[in-house]
Scaffold this motif. Structure first.
Motif, PDB file in Angstrom:
ATOM      1  N   GLU A  15       0.826  -1.200   0.000  1.00 58.45           N
ATOM      2  CA  GLU A  15       0.000   0.000   0.000  1.00 58.45           C
ATOM      3  C   GLU A  15       0.867   1.260   0.000  1.00 58.45           C
ATOM      4  OE1 GLU A  15      -2.541   0.144   3.389  1.00 58.45           O
ATOM      5  OE2 GLU A  15      -3.664   1.915   2.704  1.00 58.45           O
ATOM      6  N   GLY A  16       0.448   2.247  -0.739  1.00 57.38           N
ATOM      7  CA  GLY A  16       1.149   3.520  -0.784  1.00 57.38           C
ATOM      8  C   GLY A  16       2.121   3.661  -1.944  1.00 57.38           C
ATOM      9  N   GLU A  17       2.415   2.551  -2.585  1.00 58.06           N
ATOM     10  CA  GLU A  17       3.388   2.595  -3.685  1.00 58.06           C
ATOM     11  C   GLU A  17       2.760   3.176  -4.949  1.00 58.06           C
ATOM     12  OE1 GLU A  17       6.294  -0.534  -3.671  1.00 58.06           O
ATOM     13  OE2 GLU A  17       5.919  -0.869  -5.809  1.00 58.06           O
ATOM     14  N   ASN A  18       3.581   3.923  -5.688  1.00 59.04           N
ATOM     15  CA  ASN A  18       3.164   4.380  -7.010  1.00 59.04           C
ATOM     16  C   ASN A  18       3.486   3.278  -8.010  1.00 59.04           C
ATOM     17  OD1 ASN A  18       2.602   6.893  -5.831  1.00 59.04           O
ATOM     18  ND2 ASN A  18       4.704   7.607  -6.227  1.00 59.04           N
ATOM     19  N   LEU A  19       2.625   3.070  -8.987  1.00 55.09           N
ATOM     20  CA  LEU A  19       2.880   1.978  -9.920  1.00 55.09           C
ATOM     21  C   LEU A  19       2.449   2.340 -11.338  1.00 55.09           C
ATOM     22  CD1 LEU A  19      -0.039   0.183 -10.413  1.00 55.09           C
ATOM     23  CD2 LEU A  19       0.279   0.032  -7.952  1.00 55.09           C
ATOM     24  N   VAL A  20       3.016   1.596 -12.276  1.00 53.59           N
ATOM     25  CA  VAL A  20       2.751   1.819 -13.697  1.00 53.59           C
ATOM     26  C   VAL A  20       2.338   0.512 -14.343  1.00 53.59           C
ATOM     27  CG1 VAL A  20       3.755   2.485 -15.908  1.00 53.59           C
ATOM     28  CG2 VAL A  20       4.373   3.727 -13.831  1.00 53.59           C
ATOM     29  N   LEU A  21       1.227   0.547 -15.039  1.00 46.82           N
ATOM     30  CA  LEU A  21       0.771  -0.596 -15.819  1.00 46.82           C
ATOM     31  C   LEU A  21       0.985  -0.283 -17.294  1.00 46.82           C
ATOM     32  CD1 LEU A  21      -2.603  -1.326 -13.972  1.00 46.82           C
ATOM     33  CD2 LEU A  21      -0.296  -2.127 -13.408  1.00 46.82           C
ATOM     34  N   ASN A  22       1.436  -1.286 -18.034  1.00 46.80           N
ATOM     35  CA  ASN A  22       1.806  -1.064 -19.426  1.00 46.80           C
ATOM     36  C   ASN A  22       0.841  -1.724 -20.402  1.00 46.80           C
ATOM     37  OD1 ASN A  22       4.471   0.288 -19.064  1.00 46.80           O
ATOM     38  ND2 ASN A  22       4.889  -1.605 -17.958  1.00 46.80           N
ATOM     39  N   CYS A  23       0.655  -1.078 -21.528  1.00 46.71           N
ATOM     40  CA  CYS A  23      -0.206  -1.577 -22.589  1.00 46.71           C
ATOM     41  C   CYS A  23       0.488  -1.285 -23.913  1.00 46.71           C
ATOM     42  CB  CYS A  23      -1.567  -0.880 -22.518  1.00 46.71           C
ATOM     43  SG  CYS A  23      -2.694  -1.198 -23.898  1.00 46.71           S
ATOM     44  N   SER A  24       0.619  -2.320 -24.746  1.00 53.84           N
ATOM     45  CA  SER A  24       1.230  -2.148 -26.064  1.00 53.84           C
ATOM     46  C   SER A  24       0.232  -2.544 -27.139  1.00 53.84           C
ATOM     47  CB  SER A  24       2.485  -3.016 -26.192  1.00 53.84           C
ATOM     48  OG  SER A  24       3.437  -2.669 -25.235  1.00 53.84           O
ATOM     49  N   PHE A  25       0.257  -1.837 -28.241  1.00 52.14           N
ATOM     50  CA  PHE A  25      -0.629  -2.153 -29.358  1.00 52.14           C
ATOM     51  C   PHE A  25       0.170  -2.147 -30.647  1.00 52.14           C
ATOM     52  CE2 PHE A  25      -0.874   2.377 -30.289  1.00 52.14           C
ATOM     53  CZ  PHE A  25      -0.805   2.962 -29.035  1.00 52.14           C
ATOM     54  N   THR A  26      -0.231  -2.979 -31.593  1.00 52.05           N
ATOM     55  CA  THR A  26       0.573  -3.182 -32.795  1.00 52.05           C
ATOM     56  C   THR A  26       0.252  -2.186 -33.910  1.00 52.05           C
ATOM     57  OG1 THR A  26      -1.025  -4.846 -33.522  1.00 52.05           O
ATOM     58  CG2 THR A  26       0.937  -5.628 -32.347  1.00 52.05           C
ATOM     59  N   ASP A  27      -0.985  -1.731 -33.976  1.00 56.58           N
ATOM     60  CA  ASP A  27      -1.388  -0.799 -35.031  1.00 56.58           C
ATOM     61  C   ASP A  27      -1.463   0.597 -34.443  1.00 56.58           C
ATOM     62  OD1 ASP A  27      -2.477   0.634 -37.094  1.00 56.58           O
ATOM     63  OD2 ASP A  27      -4.238  -0.640 -37.353  1.00 56.58           O
ATOM     64  N   SER A  28      -0.545   1.459 -34.842  1.00 58.34           N
ATOM     65  CA  SER A  28      -0.476   2.802 -34.260  1.00 58.34           C
ATOM     66  C   SER A  28      -1.607   3.720 -34.750  1.00 58.34           C
ATOM     67  CB  SER A  28       0.869   3.457 -34.589  1.00 58.34           C
ATOM     68  OG  SER A  28       1.010   3.599 -35.983  1.00 58.34           O
ATOM     69  N   ALA A  29      -2.348   3.279 -35.744  1.00 61.74           N
ATOM     70  CA  ALA A  29      -3.455   4.099 -36.265  1.00 61.74           C
ATOM     71  C   ALA A  29      -4.699   3.903 -35.416  1.00 61.74           C
ATOM     72  CB  ALA A  29      -3.740   3.717 -37.720  1.00 61.74           C
ATOM     73  N   ILE A  30      -4.577   4.235 -34.142  1.00 63.56           N
ATOM     74  CA  ILE A  30      -5.722   4.067 -33.263  1.00 63.56           C
ATOM     75  C   ILE A  30      -6.501   5.367 -33.154  1.00 63.56           C
ATOM     76  CG2 ILE A  30      -4.580   2.274 -31.923  1.00 63.56           C
ATOM     77  CD1 ILE A  30      -4.301   4.331 -29.673  1.00 63.56           C
ATOM     78  N   TYR A  31      -7.755   5.240 -32.822  1.00 60.62           N
ATOM     79  CA  TYR A  31      -8.657   6.380 -32.698  1.00 60.62           C
ATOM     80  C   TYR A  31      -8.835   6.760 -31.227  1.00 60.62           C
ATOM     81  CZ  TYR A  31     -12.789   9.220 -33.738  1.00 60.62           C
ATOM     82  OH  TYR A  31     -13.690  10.241 -33.857  1.00 60.62           O
ATOM     83  N   ASN A  32      -9.032   5.742 -30.406  1.00 57.30           N
ATOM     84  CA  ASN A  32      -9.169   5.916 -28.963  1.00 57.30           C
ATOM     85  C   ASN A  32      -8.450   4.781 -28.250  1.00 57.30           C
ATOM     86  OD1 ASN A  32     -11.060   8.144 -28.911  1.00 57.30           O
ATOM     87  ND2 ASN A  32     -12.625   6.691 -29.578  1.00 57.30           N
ATOM     88  N   LEU A  33      -7.988   5.046 -27.050  1.00 53.86           N
ATOM     89  CA  LEU A  33      -7.516   3.990 -26.180  1.00 53.86           C
ATOM     90  C   LEU A  33      -8.183   4.206 -24.834  1.00 53.86           C
ATOM     91  CD1 LEU A  33      -4.241   2.203 -25.960  1.00 53.86           C
ATOM     92  CD2 LEU A  33      -5.146   3.125 -23.823  1.00 53.86           C
ATOM     93  N   GLN A  34      -8.720   3.145 -24.289  1.00 59.90           N
ATOM     94  CA  GLN A  34      -9.476   3.269 -23.051  1.00 59.90           C
ATOM     95  C   GLN A  34      -8.928   2.286 -22.027  1.00 59.90           C
ATOM     96  OE1 GLN A  34     -13.657   3.475 -23.912  1.00 59.90           O
ATOM     97  NE2 GLN A  34     -14.273   3.722 -21.786  1.00 59.90           N
ATOM     98  N   TRP A  35      -8.864   2.736 -20.786  1.00 61.21           N
ATOM     99  CA  TRP A  35      -8.477   1.895 -19.664  1.00 61.21           C
ATOM    100  C   TRP A  35      -9.718   1.579 -18.836  1.00 61.21           C
ATOM    101  CZ3 TRP A  35      -3.888  -0.382 -18.407  1.00 61.21           C
ATOM    102  CH2 TRP A  35      -2.751   0.030 -19.119  1.00 61.21           C
TER     103      TRP A  35
END
Lengths: 111, 123
Positions: A15-35
């Motif tokens: 608890e209390g730690e800052n963290l980063v979650l990663n997401c990679s996509f193959t086609d850079s021609a994206i319109y939206n990205l949603q988490w």
């Protein structure tokens, strides 16, 4: 064909730690990205949406960034809490309104 | 805004039976989506509607699957002659199609909102 990958598959932090979650996509021609967040046995809760013209979006302790050129998005969670424990999913829309999902990162925040 | 509602939440059925799921989207949303999710996987796209028109269907949607959205409001997803491989959570989502040149919070309007899902177990 768009493919979305999330690393790591699982993450356990104190608890209390800052963290980063990663997401990679193959086609850079994206319109939206949603988490999204998903609790066990439940539906998905939208956290943040980033349009292709945007670099980042913020909501409370969450910050999502988008780098189309490298095919990456990150979700930053500040000062994590046990209530943040869930599976986090990212999904990319290439303008066809068919969101392609990753398999998610299962996060556990330890009290 | 009561969110996206799905019914039933859980359904256990014998192989070969037909099942139907209902989805009520957020009232002003003109787009409606169906996804399927199995354990440990992300949701997979099945189909979507713009108002009452079904605009796209995934190859995952075999002939045993049919979806409708009469009058552009609620939607139903029917699975005929269920098989054990159909066991999954069926998720419905809705969004407002952001019109070109329109105003307002574009991020909020393009966001898709999911229901709680309908669990199907085929025994």
């Amino acid at each position: 064909k768009q493919e979305v990958t999330q690393i790591p598959a699982a993450l356990s932090v104190p608890e209390g730690e800052n963290l980063v979650l990663n997401c990679s996509f193959t086609d850079s021609a994206i319109y939206n990205l949603q988490w999204f967040r998903q609790d066990p046995g439940k539906g998905l809760t939208s956290l943040l949406l980033i349009q292709s013209s945007q670099r980042e979006q913020t909501s409370g302790r969450l910050n999502a960034s988008l780098d189309k050129s490298s095919g990456r998005s990150t979700l930053y969670i500040a000062a994590s809490q046990p209530g943040d424990s869930a599976t986090y999913l990212c999904a990319a829309d290439s303008g066809t309104y068919k969101y392609i999902f990753g398999t998610g990162t299962r996060l556990k925040v330890l009290a | 805004d009561t969110g996206v509602s799905q019914d039933p939440r859980h359904k256990i059925t014998k192989r070969g039976q037909n099942v139907t799921f209902r989805c009520d989207p957020i009232s002003e949303h003109n787009r409606l989506y169906w996804y399927r999710q199995t354990l440990g996987q992300g949701p997979e796209f099945l189909t979507y509607f713009q108002n009452e028109a079904q605009l796209e269907k995934s190859r995952l949607l075999s002939d045993r699957f049919s979806a409708e959205r009469p009058k552009g409001s609620f939607s139903t997803l029917e699975i005929q002659r269920t098989e054990q491989g159909d066991s999954a959570m069926y998720l419905c989502a809705s969004s407002f199609d952001y019109p070109f040149g329109g105003s307002g919070d574009r991020n909020r309007r393009n966001t898709i909102y999911f229901g709680e899902g309908s669990w199907l177990t085929v025994v």
